[in-house]
Structures are given as structure tokens and as C-alpha cells.
Design a protein around this motif. Sequence first.
Motif, PDB file in Angstrom:
ATOM      1  N   ARG A 247       0.848  -1.205   0.000  1.00  0.00           N
ATOM      2  CA  ARG A 247       0.000   0.000   0.000  1.00  0.00           C
ATOM      3  C   ARG A 247       0.881   1.252   0.000  1.00  0.00           C
ATOM      4  O   ARG A 247       0.766   2.109  -0.875  1.00  0.00           O
ATOM      5  CB  ARG A 247      -0.905  -0.017   1.253  1.00  0.00           C
TER       6      ARG A 247
ATOM      7  N   GLN B 240       1.631   3.667  -3.282  1.00  0.00           N
ATOM      8  CA  GLN B 240       1.128   5.052  -3.225  1.00  0.00           C
ATOM      9  C   GLN B 240       2.289   6.023  -3.442  1.00  0.00           C
ATOM     10  O   GLN B 240       2.159   7.050  -4.104  1.00  0.00           O
ATOM     11  CB  GLN B 240       0.489   5.344  -1.861  1.00  0.00           C
TER      12      GLN B 240
ATOM     13  N   LYS C  88      -4.407   5.630  -4.252  1.00  0.00           N
ATOM     14  CA  LYS C  88      -4.091   6.972  -3.732  1.00  0.00           C
ATOM     15  C   LYS C  88      -2.698   7.396  -4.186  1.00  0.00           C
ATOM     16  O   LYS C  88      -1.831   6.567  -4.457  1.00  0.00           O
ATOM     17  CB  LYS C  88      -4.122   6.945  -2.208  1.00  0.00           C
TER      18      LYS C  88
ATOM     19  N   SER D 150      -1.746  13.985  -1.999  1.00  0.00           N
ATOM     20  CA  SER D 150      -2.721  15.059  -2.204  1.00  0.00           C
ATOM     21  C   SER D 150      -2.114  16.285  -2.901  1.00  0.00           C
ATOM     22  O   SER D 150      -2.769  16.955  -3.689  1.00  0.00           O
ATOM     23  CB  SER D 150      -3.283  15.486  -0.840  1.00  0.00           C
TER      24      SER D 150
ATOM     25  N   ASN E  19      10.003  13.647   5.253  1.00  0.00           N
ATOM     26  CA  ASN E  19       9.256  12.401   5.452  1.00  0.00           C
ATOM     27  C   ASN E  19      10.079  11.177   5.036  1.00  0.00           C
ATOM     28  O   ASN E  19       9.930  10.083   5.596  1.00  0.00           O
ATOM     29  CB  ASN E  19       7.950  12.517   4.636  1.00  0.00           C
TER      30      ASN E  19
ATOM     31  N   GLU F 219      16.343  14.075  -4.083  1.00  0.00           N
ATOM     32  CA  GLU F 219      15.351  15.050  -3.596  1.00  0.00           C
ATOM     33  C   GLU F 219      16.045  16.251  -2.962  1.00  0.00           C
ATOM     34  O   GLU F 219      15.533  17.365  -2.980  1.00  0.00           O
ATOM     35  CB  GLU F 219      14.406  14.430  -2.555  1.00  0.00           C
TER      36      GLU F 219
ATOM     37  N   MET G  55       0.649  17.279   3.279  1.00  0.00           N
ATOM     38  CA  MET G  55       1.370  16.121   2.727  1.00  0.00           C
ATOM     39  C   MET G  55       1.746  15.100   3.800  1.00  0.00           C
ATOM     40  O   MET G  55       1.876  13.918   3.517  1.00  0.00           O
ATOM     41  CB  MET G  55       2.687  16.575   2.076  1.00  0.00           C
TER      42      MET G  55
ATOM     43  N   GLY H  11       0.112  13.943   6.091  1.00  0.00           N
ATOM     44  CA  GLY H  11      -0.981  13.044   6.466  1.00  0.00           C
ATOM     45  C   GLY H  11      -1.746  13.555   7.673  1.00  0.00           C
ATOM     46  O   GLY H  11      -1.384  14.574   8.270  1.00  0.00           O
TER      47      GLY H  11
ATOM     48  N   SER I 226      -4.602   8.977  12.390  1.00  0.00           N
ATOM     49  CA  SER I 226      -3.822   8.186  11.424  1.00  0.00           C
ATOM     50  C   SER I 226      -4.056   6.692  11.679  1.00  0.00           C
ATOM     51  O   SER I 226      -3.665   6.169  12.719  1.00  0.00           O
ATOM     52  CB  SER I 226      -2.336   8.544  11.556  1.00  0.00           C
ATOM     53  N   THR I 227      -4.687   6.029  10.707  1.00  0.00           N
ATOM     54  CA  THR I 227      -5.061   4.622  10.913  1.00  0.00           C
ATOM     55  C   THR I 227      -3.845   3.695  10.932  1.00  0.00           C
ATOM     56  O   THR I 227      -3.856   2.681  11.603  1.00  0.00           O
ATOM     57  CB  THR I 227      -6.007   4.144   9.786  1.00  0.00           C
ATOM     58  N   HIS I 228      -2.812   4.059  10.179  1.00  0.00           N
ATOM     59  CA  HIS I 228      -1.728   3.084   9.977  1.00  0.00           C
ATOM     60  C   HIS I 228      -0.508   3.305  10.873  1.00  0.00           C
ATOM     61  O   HIS I 228       0.367   2.445  10.933  1.00  0.00           O
ATOM     62  CB  HIS I 228      -1.268   3.122   8.514  1.00  0.00           C
TER      63      HIS I 228
ATOM     64  N   LYS J  60       7.483   3.019   9.824  1.00  0.00           N
ATOM     65  CA  LYS J  60       7.418   4.453  10.134  1.00  0.00           C
ATOM     66  C   LYS J  60       8.281   4.705  11.368  1.00  0.00           C
ATOM     67  O   LYS J  60       8.071   4.078  12.407  1.00  0.00           O
ATOM     68  CB  LYS J  60       5.955   4.806  10.447  1.00  0.00           C
TER      69      LYS J  60
ATOM     70  N   ASN K 147       3.432  11.359  11.746  1.00  0.00           N
ATOM     71  CA  ASN K 147       3.015  12.434  10.830  1.00  0.00           C
ATOM     72  C   ASN K 147       3.178  13.811  11.493  1.00  0.00           C
ATOM     73  O   ASN K 147       3.734  14.744  10.906  1.00  0.00           O
ATOM     74  CB  ASN K 147       1.539  12.265  10.437  1.00  0.00           C
TER      75      ASN K 147
HETATM   76  N1  FAQ Z   1      -2.162  12.338   0.296  1.00  0.00           N
HETATM   77  O1  FAQ Z   1      -2.813   6.345   8.463  1.00  0.00           O
HETATM   78  P1  FAQ Z   1      -2.175   7.403   7.634  1.00  0.00           P
HETATM   79  C1  FAQ Z   1       7.126  13.480  -3.394  1.00  0.00           C
HETATM   80  C2  FAQ Z   1      -3.892   8.626   3.331  1.00  0.00           C
HETATM   81  S1  FAQ Z   1       6.614  11.964  -2.845  1.00  0.00           S
HETATM   82  C3  FAQ Z   1      -2.992  11.321  -0.008  1.00  0.00           C
HETATM   83  O2  FAQ Z   1      -1.428   8.470   8.330  1.00  0.00           O
HETATM   84  P2  FAQ Z   1       0.281   6.367   6.517  1.00  0.00           P
HETATM   85  C4  FAQ Z   1       8.280  13.523  -4.357  1.00  0.00           C
HETATM   86  C5  FAQ Z   1      -3.146   7.327   3.618  1.00  0.00           C
HETATM   87  O3  FAQ Z   1      -2.633   6.780   2.430  1.00  0.00           O
HETATM   88  C6  FAQ Z   1       5.225  12.315  -1.809  1.00  0.00           C
HETATM   89  N2  FAQ Z   1      -3.364  10.384   0.905  1.00  0.00           N
HETATM   90  O4  FAQ Z   1      -1.275   6.718   6.487  1.00  0.00           O
HETATM   91  C7  FAQ Z   1       8.066  14.582  -5.345  1.00  0.00           C
HETATM   92  C8  FAQ Z   1      -4.226   6.506   4.274  1.00  0.00           C
HETATM   93  O5  FAQ Z   1      -5.116   6.016   3.266  1.00  0.00           O
HETATM   94  P3  FAQ Z   1      -5.318   4.408   2.987  1.00  0.00           P
HETATM   95  C9  FAQ Z   1       4.637  11.073  -1.320  1.00  0.00           C
HETATM   96  C10 FAQ Z   1      -2.824  10.496   2.142  1.00  0.00           C
HETATM   97  O6  FAQ Z   1       0.558   5.603   5.289  1.00  0.00           O
HETATM   98  C11 FAQ Z   1       8.269  15.912  -5.018  1.00  0.00           C
HETATM   99  C12 FAQ Z   1      -5.011   7.542   5.054  1.00  0.00           C
HETATM  100  O7  FAQ Z   1      -4.749   8.797   4.438  1.00  0.00           O
HETATM  101  N3  FAQ Z   1       5.434  10.542  -0.255  1.00  0.00           N
HETATM  102  O8  FAQ Z   1       6.567  14.404  -2.982  1.00  0.00           O
HETATM  103  C13 FAQ Z   1      -1.928  11.515   2.497  1.00  0.00           C
HETATM  104  O9  FAQ Z   1       0.676   5.765   7.820  1.00  0.00           O
HETATM  105  C14 FAQ Z   1       8.070  16.904  -5.981  1.00  0.00           C
HETATM  106  C15 FAQ Z   1      -4.635   7.574   6.524  1.00  0.00           C
HETATM  107  O10 FAQ Z   1      -3.297   8.104   6.711  1.00  0.00           O
HETATM  108  C16 FAQ Z   1       5.209   9.300   0.222  1.00  0.00           C
HETATM  109  O11 FAQ Z   1       4.355   8.584  -0.260  1.00  0.00           O
HETATM  110  C17 FAQ Z   1      -1.601  12.461   1.510  1.00  0.00           C
HETATM  111  N4  FAQ Z   1      -0.782  13.493   1.760  1.00  0.00           N
HETATM  112  O12 FAQ Z   1       0.999   7.793   6.436  1.00  0.00           O
HETATM  113  C18 FAQ Z   1       7.669  14.254  -6.637  1.00  0.00           C
HETATM  114  C19 FAQ Z   1       6.136   8.842   1.342  1.00  0.00           C
HETATM  115  N5  FAQ Z   1      -1.579  11.338   3.795  1.00  0.00           N
HETATM  116  O13 FAQ Z   1      -4.037   3.920   2.359  1.00  0.00           O
HETATM  117  C20 FAQ Z   1       7.471  15.260  -7.595  1.00  0.00           C
HETATM  118  C21 FAQ Z   1       5.789   7.473   1.853  1.00  0.00           C
HETATM  119  C22 FAQ Z   1      -2.234  10.257   4.226  1.00  0.00           C
HETATM  120  O14 FAQ Z   1      -5.615   3.758   4.307  1.00  0.00           O
HETATM  121  C23 FAQ Z   1       7.691  16.586  -7.257  1.00  0.00           C
HETATM  122  N6  FAQ Z   1       4.537   7.451   2.533  1.00  0.00           N
HETATM  123  N7  FAQ Z   1      -2.992   9.762   3.254  1.00  0.00           N
HETATM  124  O15 FAQ Z   1      -6.461   4.338   2.009  1.00  0.00           O
HETATM  125  C24 FAQ Z   1       4.381   7.757   3.859  1.00  0.00           C
HETATM  126  O16 FAQ Z   1       5.325   8.128   4.531  1.00  0.00           O
HETATM  127  C25 FAQ Z   1       3.016   7.593   4.467  1.00  0.00           C
HETATM  128  O17 FAQ Z   1       2.256   6.765   3.616  1.00  0.00           O
HETATM  129  C26 FAQ Z   1       2.253   8.943   4.723  1.00  0.00           C
HETATM  130  C27 FAQ Z   1       0.871   8.601   5.290  1.00  0.00           C
HETATM  131  C28 FAQ Z   1       3.014   9.771   5.756  1.00  0.00           C
HETATM  132  C29 FAQ Z   1       2.092   9.727   3.426  1.00  0.00           C
END
Ligand code: FAQ
Length: 334
Positions: free
Chosen positions: A53, A57, A123, A126, A152, A175, A214, A216, A222-224, A234, A238
Motif C-alpha cells: 500500500r 502510493q 491513492k 494530495s 518524510n 530530492e 502532505m 498526512g 492516522s489509521t496506519h 514508520k 506524521n
Molecule cells: N495524500 O494512516 P495514515 C514526493 C492517506 S513523494 C494522499 O497516516 P500512513 C516527491 C493514507 O494513504 C510524496 N493520501 O497513512 C516529489 C491513508 O489512506 P489508505 C509522497 C494520504 O501511510 C516531489 C489515510 O490517508 N510521499 O513528494 C496523504 O501511515 C516533488 C490515513 O493516513 C510518500 O508517499 C496524503 N498526503 O501515512 C515528486 C512517502 N496522507 O491507504 C514530484 C511514503 C495520508 O488507508 C515533485 N509514505 N494519506 O487508504 C508515507 O510516509 C506515508 O504513507 C504517509 C501517510 C506519511 C504519506
Amino acid sequence: MYTQAFDIVVAGETSPVADDGDVQTAFLARIARDEKIEPQDAMPEAYRKTLIRQISQHAHSEVVGMLPEGGWITRAPSLKRKEILLAKVQDEGGHGLYLYSAAETLGVTRESLVEALHAGKAKYSSIFNYPTETWADIGTIGWLVDGAAIMNQVPLCRCSYGPYARAMIRICKEESFHQRQGFDIVRSLCEGTPAQKAMAQESINRWWWPTLMMFGPHDSDSTHTGEATDWGIKRISNDALRQKFVDVTVPQAAFLGLTLPDSAIMWNAERGHYDFGKIDWDEFWRVVKGDGPCNAARVSDRVAAFDEGRWVREAAAAHAAKSALSKASLKVAA
Ligand code: FAQ
């Protein structure tokens, strides 16, 4: 390759599951010893699913994230800026590639992940559902959006899953260059004419709050976070990451002579952090659920790009098949 172990699970199959009690205990003991979990290792099904997941994402975010900036490559104000932006957008595509590869080590196919994105079921961050209206937005994305992404992602370099952690090391290095190039664009505008500085300020006003989103939802929503923390995915929550981002960005904005659009930002000596205002979570969830300013356009642009690139994939596959055939016939001849 940064993401792969050599003996990965075959796509479509799953990694060995560790759902019986003893194996679960052994798995958690490995996490407690801070050992890396590799694709061929036994792992709880829930751990595997959480990784798929999050990594998918993340991969989608990198690829969709090429769109807001990609539209400015032809409009960059100089050849130098054009070259830099082109390289940055290509880097984001590369990040998507490493991350899809990391997800594939968990037994899913890239095709199934991409299909879910194109069907509007997956997803992605955002932030990429907001429009890039001016050249200053390209600077702001680099400075703030890449800045938030690094905040992050640096802890993810220590994530318990080996292929994800290794992919993140290279991604974070790139980055960090992106963040600096963005800061450099904003700095040039701030040192330019009053109109250029106003363009930078207007851009920051639009992007500040979406950038904070961004990270979250609040930890309490936060569910996860709970399981992801127990499993060493993690490392920092967040809210803690969002606070770190605010703390480093406020002095940077002051250095540039820009105002962040939040009158509640104030140094809190007792906490040793900047206080800041309330995030509009209704807006956040609206955008996450598909009703942001650009959600529909982003998905349809991705689908169109995928369709237009079909001939390249077919040509590459045909070339690979031909090379394999000629290698095989050379072996027979030898
Ligand atoms: N947007 O329980 P949590 C970049 C969802 S890369 C959309 O807190 P988690 C590079 C979440 O999926 C940016 N949805 O979830 C670049 C969950 O939904 P689900 C991306 C969001 O996973 C720069 C629900 O809300 N980075 O920018 C968002 O523990 C410039 C509950 O949330 C990553 O993906 C959001 N902002 O924490 C490229 C880093 N926030 O799946 C081009 C890796 C939350 O249950 C140009 N990911 N949700 O349906 C992570 O670190 C984590 O997944 C979080 C969310 C911190 C994003």
C-alpha cells in the motif's frame, strides 16, 4: 540496483507468510533487533500488505508528481532552468521506477498497480492535485514540496524492509538537489523585481497549507501509524515530521523575506518549536477522495501518457525478445 535482492519472489506469488504465532514472534524479534527484512524472508501478511500500500502510493506520487512541473519545461525562463527542470522531472520518473520495483519484490505486478492508478482506485499524494499557475510555483514545489518529501523520506531510509530502505537512500540524495534548486528559484525571484518577489509570495500563499497536509492526518486520526511504527516502517509520526518541517522552514522564509500565510506561527520557547495554525482537514480529505482542483486531469493525463508510450514498451519488449533469441542461438552454436 538499489531496490532488489537477487532472489526476489516471483510476481503474482507472495512472500512466505509468517502468520503463525512462533514465526510472528521471530519476525517481531528481528524487527526489535533492527534487522532488515528481505523479500525472501517470512513476513506477516499484514506487513506485506501495508508495504505494498505505502510503496505503491509513493511510486504513484512520484509519477503523478511529474505532471505539475512537466508542463513548465517548455516555459522555463532560461536554457539553464529548462535543463535543470528537465533533469528533475526525469529524476521523479526514476524514483517511481525504483519504488514500483521495490513493490514488485512483495509479489505484486507493476501492471496491477498502474491499472489501479489509472482506474482512479489508488491513492497518491494530495499535493499533486493542485495547479502550477506561475513559474514561481516551480520554485515553491522544489523548496516546500521536495523539502517536505525529504523530511518524510529520510527516516524511511531506515525502514525495516530492505528494498524500500535502499531505494529511499538514492531518492533522498536526489530530492535534496531538487529542494535546493527550488530554493534557488525562489531566492532569485525574491532578489529580483518587486513583481517577481510578489509572484513568489503569491505562490507560497497557495502552496503552504497543502504542503503541511502532505504529512498526512494528525497522529490521532492516522489509521496506519501504530502498526507501521511497531513494524519499523514508520520511524517518526506524521505530526512530529510536520513540526520538524515547520521548524526548519520558518527561518528559511524569513531569510527570503517572505511571509508564511499563517498568523499563528510563533516561536514557543517552552516547547522549543514553532506553533502554527489549524489545517483545513475537510479540504485535505476532499482532495484525497478525488475532489481536488486537478484530480481528474492528473489521472486522465497519466492514462494518456501511458497510452502514448505503448509503442516504446512494445519496442523494448521486442528488442529484449530478439536479444534473448540471438544469445540462445549463439549458445547452441558454441
Ligand atoms: N495524500 O494512516 P495514515 C514526493 C492517506 S513523494 C494522499 O497516516 P500512513 C516527491 C493514507 O494513504 C510524496 N493520501 O497513512 C516529489 C491513508 O489512506 P489508505 C509522497 C494520504 O501511510 C516531489 C489515510 O490517508 N510521499 O513528494 C496523504 O501511515 C516533488 C490515513 O493516513 C510518500 O508517499 C496524503 N498526503 O501515512 C515528486 C512517502 N496522507 O491507504 C514530484 C511514503 C495520508 O488507508 C515533485 N509514505 N494519506 O487508504 C508515507 O510516509 C506515508 O504513507 C504517509 C501517510 C506519511 C504519506
